[in-house]
Design a protein around this motif. Structure first.
Motif, PDB file in Angstrom:
ATOM      1  N   ILE A  39     -12.218   5.721  -6.534  1.00  0.00           N
ATOM      2  CA  ILE A  39     -11.676   6.877  -6.887  1.00  0.00           C
ATOM      3  C   ILE A  39     -10.218   7.040  -6.341  1.00  0.00           C
ATOM      4  N   LYS A  40      -9.278   7.797  -6.942  1.00  0.00           N
ATOM      5  CA  LYS A  40      -7.957   8.430  -6.407  1.00  0.00           C
ATOM      6  C   LYS A  40      -8.297   9.635  -5.879  1.00  0.00           C
ATOM      7  N   ILE A  41      -7.904   9.973  -4.543  1.00  0.00           N
ATOM      8  CA  ILE A  41      -7.936  11.192  -3.856  1.00  0.00           C
ATOM      9  C   ILE A  41      -6.850  11.953  -4.626  1.00  0.00           C
ATOM     10  N   HIS A  73      -1.274  -1.232  -4.445  1.00  0.00           N
ATOM     11  CA  HIS A  73      -2.283  -0.297  -4.372  1.00  0.00           C
ATOM     12  C   HIS A  73      -2.026   1.024  -3.667  1.00  0.00           C
ATOM     13  N   ASP A  74      -2.719   1.989  -4.554  1.00  0.00           N
ATOM     14  CA  ASP A  74      -2.589   3.431  -4.035  1.00  0.00           C
ATOM     15  C   ASP A  74      -3.217   3.467  -2.799  1.00  0.00           C
ATOM     16  N   GLY A  75      -2.456   3.995  -1.663  1.00  0.00           N
ATOM     17  CA  GLY A  75      -3.078   4.488  -0.481  1.00  0.00           C
ATOM     18  C   GLY A  75      -3.931   5.454  -0.428  1.00  0.00           C
ATOM     19  N   ALA A  76      -4.118   6.266  -1.821  1.00  0.00           N
ATOM     20  CA  ALA A  76      -5.107   7.347  -2.148  1.00  0.00           C
ATOM     21  C   ALA A  76      -6.099   6.868  -2.532  1.00  0.00           C
ATOM     22  N   ARG A  77      -6.531   5.636  -2.596  1.00  0.00           N
ATOM     23  CA  ARG A  77      -7.745   5.146  -3.117  1.00  0.00           C
ATOM     24  C   ARG A  77      -8.449   4.214  -2.040  1.00  0.00           C
ATOM     25  N   VAL A  91       0.972  -1.173  -0.050  1.00  0.00           N
ATOM     26  CA  VAL A  91       0.049  -0.176   0.121  1.00  0.00           C
ATOM     27  C   VAL A  91       0.961   1.291  -0.052  1.00  0.00           C
ATOM     28  N   LEU A  92       0.795   2.028  -1.024  1.00  0.00           N
ATOM     29  CA  LEU A  92       1.708   3.007  -1.224  1.00  0.00           C
ATOM     30  C   LEU A  92       1.217   4.427  -0.734  1.00  0.00           C
ATOM     31  N   ALA A  93       1.863   5.165   0.211  1.00  0.00           N
ATOM     32  CA  ALA A  93       1.335   6.113   1.089  1.00  0.00           C
ATOM     33  C   ALA A  93       2.783   7.101   1.144  1.00  0.00           C
ATOM     34  N   ALA A  94       3.597   7.201   0.092  1.00  0.00           N
ATOM     35  CA  ALA A  94       4.905   7.908   0.111  1.00  0.00           C
ATOM     36  C   ALA A  94       4.706   9.187  -0.630  1.00  0.00           C
ATOM     37  N   GLY A  95       3.646   9.606  -1.374  1.00  0.00           N
ATOM     38  CA  GLY A  95       3.527  10.778  -2.337  1.00  0.00           C
ATOM     39  C   GLY A  95       3.442  11.899  -1.601  1.00  0.00           C
ATOM     40  N   GLN A  96       3.787  13.252  -2.270  1.00  0.00           N
ATOM     41  CA  GLN A  96       3.802  14.394  -1.746  1.00  0.00           C
ATOM     42  C   GLN A  96       2.311  15.046  -1.839  1.00  0.00           C
ATOM     43  N   GLY A  97       1.515  14.500  -2.522  1.00  0.00           N
ATOM     44  CA  GLY A  97       0.079  15.036  -2.814  1.00  0.00           C
ATOM     45  C   GLY A  97       0.226  16.500  -3.129  1.00  0.00           C
ATOM     46  N   LYS A  98       1.060  16.866  -4.188  1.00  0.00           N
ATOM     47  CA  LYS A  98       1.239  18.418  -4.807  1.00  0.00           C
ATOM     48  C   LYS A  98      -0.354  18.868  -5.095  1.00  0.00           C
ATOM     49  N   ARG A  99      -1.030  17.961  -5.909  1.00  0.00           N
ATOM     50  CA  ARG A  99      -2.147  18.658  -6.506  1.00  0.00           C
ATOM     51  C   ARG A  99      -3.373  18.661  -5.544  1.00  0.00           C
ATOM     52  N   MET A 100      -2.879  18.047  -4.297  1.00  0.00           N
ATOM     53  CA  MET A 100      -4.171  18.673  -3.020  1.00  0.00           C
ATOM     54  C   MET A 100      -4.001  19.746  -2.432  1.00  0.00           C
ATOM     55  N   LYS A 123      11.383   8.596  -4.323  1.00  0.00           N
ATOM     56  CA  LYS A 123      10.850   9.948  -4.923  1.00  0.00           C
ATOM     57  C   LYS A 123       9.815   9.907  -5.950  1.00  0.00           C
ATOM     58  N   GLU A 124      10.160   8.690  -6.800  1.00  0.00           N
ATOM     59  CA  GLU A 124       8.690   8.455  -7.552  1.00  0.00           C
ATOM     60  C   GLU A 124       7.693   7.345  -7.229  1.00  0.00           C
ATOM     61  N   ARG A 125       6.698   7.148  -7.736  1.00  0.00           N
ATOM     62  CA  ARG A 125       5.713   6.192  -7.453  1.00  0.00           C
ATOM     63  C   ARG A 125       6.484   4.732  -7.707  1.00  0.00           C
ATOM     64  N   ASP A 134       9.491   4.108  -7.545  1.00  0.00           N
ATOM     65  CA  ASP A 134      10.476   3.896  -6.746  1.00  0.00           C
ATOM     66  C   ASP A 134       9.999   3.341  -5.150  1.00  0.00           C
ATOM     67  N   SER A 135       8.680   3.750  -4.956  1.00  0.00           N
ATOM     68  CA  SER A 135       8.161   3.284  -3.728  1.00  0.00           C
ATOM     69  C   SER A 135       7.580   1.835  -4.009  1.00  0.00           C
ATOM     70  N   VAL A 136       7.015   1.635  -5.273  1.00  0.00           N
ATOM     71  CA  VAL A 136       6.721   0.132  -5.647  1.00  0.00           C
ATOM     72  C   VAL A 136       7.752  -0.666  -5.197  1.00  0.00           C
TER      73      VAL A 136
HETATM   74  N1  CTP Z   1       7.081   8.796  -4.418  1.00  0.00           N
HETATM   75  C1  CTP Z   1       5.705   8.154  -4.502  1.00  0.00           C
HETATM   76  C2  CTP Z   1       4.691   8.914  -5.251  1.00  0.00           C
HETATM   77  C3  CTP Z   1       3.314   8.572  -5.084  1.00  0.00           C
HETATM   78  N2  CTP Z   1       3.182   7.510  -4.170  1.00  0.00           N
HETATM   79  C4  CTP Z   1       1.658   6.901  -3.868  1.00  0.00           C
HETATM   80  O1  CTP Z   1       0.980   6.611  -5.255  1.00  0.00           O
HETATM   81  C5  CTP Z   1      -0.194   6.832  -5.142  1.00  0.00           C
HETATM   82  C6  CTP Z   1      -0.659   7.684  -6.308  1.00  0.00           C
HETATM   83  O2  CTP Z   1       0.008   8.519  -6.508  1.00  0.00           O
HETATM   84  P1  CTP Z   1      -0.489  10.089  -6.625  1.00  0.00           P
HETATM   85  O3  CTP Z   1      -1.816  10.297  -6.536  1.00  0.00           O
HETATM   86  O4  CTP Z   1       0.034  10.776  -7.810  1.00  0.00           O
HETATM   87  O5  CTP Z   1       0.086  10.808  -5.547  1.00  0.00           O
HETATM   88  P2  CTP Z   1       1.128  11.859  -5.165  1.00  0.00           P
HETATM   89  O6  CTP Z   1       2.462  11.484  -5.830  1.00  0.00           O
HETATM   90  O7  CTP Z   1       1.202  12.075  -3.686  1.00  0.00           O
HETATM   91  O8  CTP Z   1       0.367  13.211  -5.952  1.00  0.00           O
HETATM   92  P3  CTP Z   1       0.911  14.412  -6.741  1.00  0.00           P
HETATM   93  O9  CTP Z   1       1.159  13.718  -7.810  1.00  0.00           O
HETATM   94  O10 CTP Z   1      -0.317  15.540  -6.461  1.00  0.00           O
HETATM   95  O11 CTP Z   1       1.985  14.918  -5.822  1.00  0.00           O
HETATM   96  C7  CTP Z   1      -0.394   7.413  -3.781  1.00  0.00           C
HETATM   97  O12 CTP Z   1      -1.221   6.778  -2.717  1.00  0.00           O
HETATM   98  C8  CTP Z   1       0.855   8.128  -3.235  1.00  0.00           C
HETATM   99  O13 CTP Z   1       0.936   8.235  -1.938  1.00  0.00           O
HETATM  100  C9  CTP Z   1       4.076   6.937  -3.386  1.00  0.00           C
HETATM  101  O14 CTP Z   1       4.014   6.041  -2.570  1.00  0.00           O
HETATM  102  N3  CTP Z   1       5.516   7.451  -3.640  1.00  0.00           N
END
Ligand code: CTP
Ligand SMILES: C[C@](O)(CO)[C@H](O)COP(=O)(O)O
Length: 233
Positions: free
Chosen positions: A211-213, A104-108, A7-16, A82-84, A86-88
């Motif tokens: 949906i993806k938040i 799975h995206d933790g954002a879903r 479960v991926l929850a390492a994104g920055q959520g810039k668009r939020m 840094k990127e999704r 990489d987290s996977v």
């Molecule tokens: N380096 C990253 C980038 C994303 N994710 C995860 O991948 C999922 C889908 O990514 P996305 O919706 O793009 O999340 P963010 O990268 O956080 O959003 P944004 O592009 O707006 O910054 C999210 O659960 C996010 O936490 C992650 O684990 N590691």
């Protein structure tokens, strides 16, 4: 046969554009990440869960989410990259004894037990499958000047969601190959298999509620969806 949810929850959520990372925002009093963890925790198809989050959020995740809600299937909470993709990859390295992985995206928050079951059946048959839904909209391919280039037939277009489910060896090998090359435009795990694997990927029906938040209005939509599905989490 061991199935692990990554479960991926390492994104920055810039668009939020929020002070709190979107995976920790509350929907009806519980963090976004809670809902998908709860679904995997309660699924008979899943033996273990790996949570991938930012280094700075590891303790918060452990204490405020995993311990607080008793998610006993969580085997590790590890730092992402840094990127999704990489987290996977970090997640894959943390579950080498798995036969199947549900990425799975933790954002879903609104995946369901039925989706997990359908995904499990398909991965046993095909080795790789992705959850998605047929597109409701007509899709246009744009050129570099923002002009319409072409229109794919709508009955061949799907919106892709997660979980994306793979045999462990297939997705790990494809990621290893991909990491030797340029991954810059890779936005999901199926693309890693499409480019660097050697198997077909089955499309499996998800739900329009999965949906993806991503942007602020998604939180409002998520609250409505939660009211509608009236699940007892
Ligand atoms: N380096 C990253 C980038 C994303 N994710 C995860 O991948 C999922 C889908 O990514 P996305 O919706 O793009 O999340 P963010 O990268 O956080 O959003 P944004 O592009 O707006 O910054 C999210 O659960 C996010 O936490 C992650 O684990 N590691
Ligand atoms: C994996 C995904 O959720 C499938 O729709 C999506 O590709 C993630 O993309 P994002 O660029 O990280 O929002």
């Amino acid at each position: 046969m061991k199935s692990t949810a990554i479960v991926l929850a390492a994104g920055q959520g810039k668009r939020m554009n929020s002070k709190v990372q979107k995976q920790f925002l509350l929907i009806k009093g519980k963090p976004v990440l809670y809902y998908s963890l709860s679904c995997f925790q309660n699924s008979r198809e899943i033996e273990e869960i790996i949570v991938v989050t930012g280094k700075e959020s590891i303790n918060f995740c452990k204490q405020e989410i995993i311990e607080a809600y008793g998610f006993s299937k969580v085997k590790a909470v590890i730092p992402g990259g840094k990127e999704r993709y990489d987290s996977v990859y970090a997640g894959l390295c943390a579950c080498e004894d798995s036969d199947y992985v549900f990425i799975h995206d933790g954002a879903r928050p609104f995946l369901s037990n039925d989706m997990i079951r359908r995904g499990k059946e398909a991965v046993l048959d095909y080795g790789a499958c992705v959850i998605g839904m047929p597109s409701k909209d007509t899709i246009k391919i744009a050129d570099e000047n923002g002009m319409v280039e072409s229109t794919p037939s709508r009955n061949k277009v799907w919106n892709i969601q997660t979980p994306q489910i793979f045999s462990y060896t297939a997705i790990r090998e494809a990621h290893e190959k991909a990491r030797q090359q340029n991954m810059a435009d890779i936005t999901d795990d199926a693309m890693v298999i499409e480019r660097f694997g050697n198997m077909k990927i089955k499309l499996v029906e998800g739900s329009y509620e999965n949906i993806k938040i991503t942007t602020p209005e998604d939180i409002v939509v998520a609250e409505k969806i939660l009211e509608k599905i009236q699940k007892i989490y």
